[in-house]
Design an enzyme around this catalytic site. Structure first.
Site, short mmCIF file in Angstrom:
data_model
loop_
_atom_site.label_atom_id
_atom_site.label_comp_id
_atom_site.label_asym_id
_atom_site.label_seq_id
_atom_site.Cartn_x
_atom_site.Cartn_y
_atom_site.Cartn_z
N ARG A 34 0.81 -1.23 0.00
CA ARG A 34 0.00 0.00 0.00
C ARG A 34 0.84 1.26 0.00
O ARG A 34 0.31 2.34 0.21
CB ARG A 34 -0.95 -0.01 1.19
CG ARG A 34 -1.91 -1.21 1.21
CD ARG A 34 -2.71 -1.33 -0.06
NE ARG A 34 -3.79 -2.34 0.10
CZ ARG A 34 -4.58 -2.72 -0.89
NH1 ARG A 34 -4.42 -2.25 -2.12
NH2 ARG A 34 -5.53 -3.60 -0.66
N ASN A 81 -1.75 -0.17 -8.03
CA ASN A 81 -2.87 0.65 -7.52
C ASN A 81 -2.60 1.25 -6.15
O ASN A 81 -3.33 1.05 -5.19
CB ASN A 81 -4.18 -0.14 -7.53
CG ASN A 81 -4.15 -1.35 -6.62
OD1 ASN A 81 -3.09 -1.89 -6.34
ND2 ASN A 81 -5.31 -1.77 -6.15
N HIS A 84 -6.99 -8.02 -15.12
CA HIS A 84 -8.09 -8.25 -14.17
C HIS A 84 -9.37 -8.28 -14.99
O HIS A 84 -9.82 -7.26 -15.49
CB HIS A 84 -8.10 -7.12 -13.13
CG HIS A 84 -9.26 -7.16 -12.18
ND1 HIS A 84 -9.10 -7.26 -10.81
CD2 HIS A 84 -10.60 -7.10 -12.38
CE1 HIS A 84 -10.29 -7.25 -10.22
NE2 HIS A 84 -11.22 -7.16 -11.15
N HIS A 86 -5.78 -13.91 -11.25
CA HIS A 86 -6.77 -14.55 -10.38
C HIS A 86 -8.01 -15.10 -11.10
O HIS A 86 -9.13 -14.67 -10.83
CB HIS A 86 -7.19 -13.62 -9.25
CG HIS A 86 -7.48 -12.18 -9.64
ND1 HIS A 86 -8.31 -11.83 -10.67
CD2 HIS A 86 -7.02 -11.01 -9.12
CE1 HIS A 86 -8.36 -10.51 -10.76
NE2 HIS A 86 -7.58 -9.99 -9.84
N ASP A 134 -2.72 -12.56 -4.46
CA ASP A 134 -3.57 -11.36 -4.49
C ASP A 134 -3.65 -10.74 -3.09
O ASP A 134 -4.70 -10.23 -2.67
CB ASP A 134 -4.96 -11.67 -5.05
CG ASP A 134 -5.73 -10.41 -5.47
OD1 ASP A 134 -5.14 -9.30 -5.44
OD2 ASP A 134 -6.92 -10.53 -5.82
#
Ligand SMILES: [Zn+2]
Length: 462
Positions: A83, A113, A198, A251, A324
């Site tokens: 993060r 992200n 994704h 994923h 993930d």
């Protein structure tokens, strides 16, 4: 004991080569179809070679006793959310790297992200510098596909590649149109970067918070259909054919998406995919108590989809295992199910869940597990000196004990976040030592207690 060993080694480093011998272990290296009892010698952080147990032990060497243990090329988790920058209260690059080595991973790939999004060489360099400062797992950044992952304008992939990214992805904010994805693939192909995809058609997912089906009706929660993933997966396999780009589906969680990959591979397209451990472990029935630690995207699905994942792992359609890992603060996960963020932490439970549901029941062999966690991720990301014990490769090693019984206690996790549905789960099989660049950066405390440090211990030989 360990610290003392390091000091000695540093003294030696000034005058001679630093050697570490992993002794009496069982080596499995799928990159060379190698499977057997051998000693592994590292010199100055690189693989020097494999030797028979009976070969003479070199001078000036530290020894790691791996008797009864499996010695594998360092595990690579190619899908991790750290993060930093922006939300360091959830996870920092250092805490994420600590969680990685505790889980047996020597290399992790950081999704873009963050805040700001990694769509520039400056953020890419920042991630690499923070990881080097932490000195634990290698952290390889993934750059955004589009500027600010907004889906409208391509990011500067070339500049980010020069700065060190290994792939591009707008994970979490799927590229909305086929036209944009086509341009992204053509651009990424020019830089030889895989697109990590994704797959989620937002017009079908419509703000859903779980899998659409029986349980979404029972629980009264808005569902997203499997088709939301499958439509995008099929779209992007078609675009891989059109553009010749390397597309890696992140994923995958549905039978249809796995079927799309299987067909793409049969056609010889450059399509690969990964699966996350929670998707083969839990069904959407796990949501019955509205526990927000069962909320992730893609969502937990039904047994039919789990069966498809197990088939895909067994027949080679699925190339890689990726956690993930998605840390969130307890206050955020404490909200109503609808409001809570998607995602769970996963770096420290991946290997346990793989032994529990894949290796021990015989779905896949231990060799296949190592290919899924090391050999294939290295190949997908073109990391020539990782995922292998070929001479000259990085001295990154994951040492496994397939028989170690242990309990995951999230309060002891190295992650800054606690969002997991697996707290208190009992496992058999674990990574017990993690070696990065020839340096032992993690020893599993359960293992040390159990064996009173007989094995996994250093001795020094002159
Ligand atoms: Zn994602």
């Amino acid at each position: 004991m360990f610290a003392a060993g390091r000091e000695k080694q540093n003294e030696v480093a000034e005058t001679s080569v630093v050697r570490l011998l992993i002794k009496n272990g069982y080596i499995i290296d799928p990159s060379q179809e190698l499977n057997g009892g051998k000693n592994l010698l590292l010199e100055d952080g690189r693989v020097a070679g494999l030797m028979s147990y009976s070969d003479p032990i070199p001078d000036e060497v530290e020894i790691f006793d791996a008797t009864g243990l499996v010695v594998a090329p360092g595990f690579i988790d190619m899908h991790v959310h750290l993060r930093e920058p922006g939300q360091e209260y959830k996870e920092t690059i250092a805490s994420g790297a600590a969680s990685a080595v505790a889980g047996g991973f020597t290399t992790i790939c950081a999704m873009p992200n963050t805040d700001p999004i990694n769509d520039s060489a400056a953020v890419t360099r920042f991630v690499i510098e923070q990881a080097e400062r932490a000195g634990l797992a290698s952290v390889l950044p993934i750059g955004a596909i589009t500027k600010n992952s907004a889906g409208t304008e391509l990011a500067e992939m070339g500049e980010m590649k020069d700065a060190g990214i290994v792939a591009v992805s707008d994970d979490g904010r799927p590229v909305p149109t086929a036209g944009m994805m086509r341009r992204a693939m053509e651009y990424a192909r020019g830089f030889d970067l895989p697109i990590i995809d994704h797959c989620e058609d937002k017009s079908l997912a419509r703000g859903g918070v779980m899998h659409e089906g029986h349980w979404s009706l029972v629980l009264g929660l808005r569902g997203m259909p499997a088709a939301a993933e499958e439509v995008d997966a099929e779209r992007d396999c078609a675009l891989a054919e059109l553009t010749g780009a390397h597309v890696h589906l992140a994923h995958v969680s549905t039978r249809g998406a796995i079927d799309s990959v299987r067909r793409a591979k049969a056609k010889g397209l450059r399509v690969t995919c990964e699966v996350a451990p929670h998707h083969w472990t839990l069904t959407d029935a796990a949501l019955e108590n509205y526990d927000t630690n069962t909320k992730m995207s893609p969502p937990l699905r039904t047994q039919e989809h789990i069966d498809a994942i197990l088939e895909g792992l067994a027949d080679g359609t699925i190339d890689a295992i990726a956690s993930d890992h998605a840390p969130h603060h307890a206050d955020e996960k404490d909200l109503e199910f609808d409001q809570a963020p998607f995602g769970i932490i996963g770096l420290e439970t991946s290997v346990g869940l793989a032994f529990a549901r894949l290796v021990r029941p015989g779905v896949i062999s231990l060799e296949r597990l190592i290919a899924l966690c090391a050999t294939h991720p290295a190949r997908i990301l073109s990391l020539q000196d990782r995922g292998t014990f070929k001479a000259g490769a990085r001295g990154d090693i994951t040492i496994l004990d397939p028989e170690l019984a242990w309990t995951f206690n999230v309060s002891q996790s190295k992650s800054k976040s606690r969002n997991t549905p697996f707290d208190g789960h009992q496992f058999t099989g674990a990574a017990i030592a993690t070696i990065v660049g020839g340096r032992v950066v993690h020893l599993n405390p359960n293992y040390q207690t159990l064996h009173q440090r007989e094995a996994g211990q250093f001795t020094r030989q002159r």
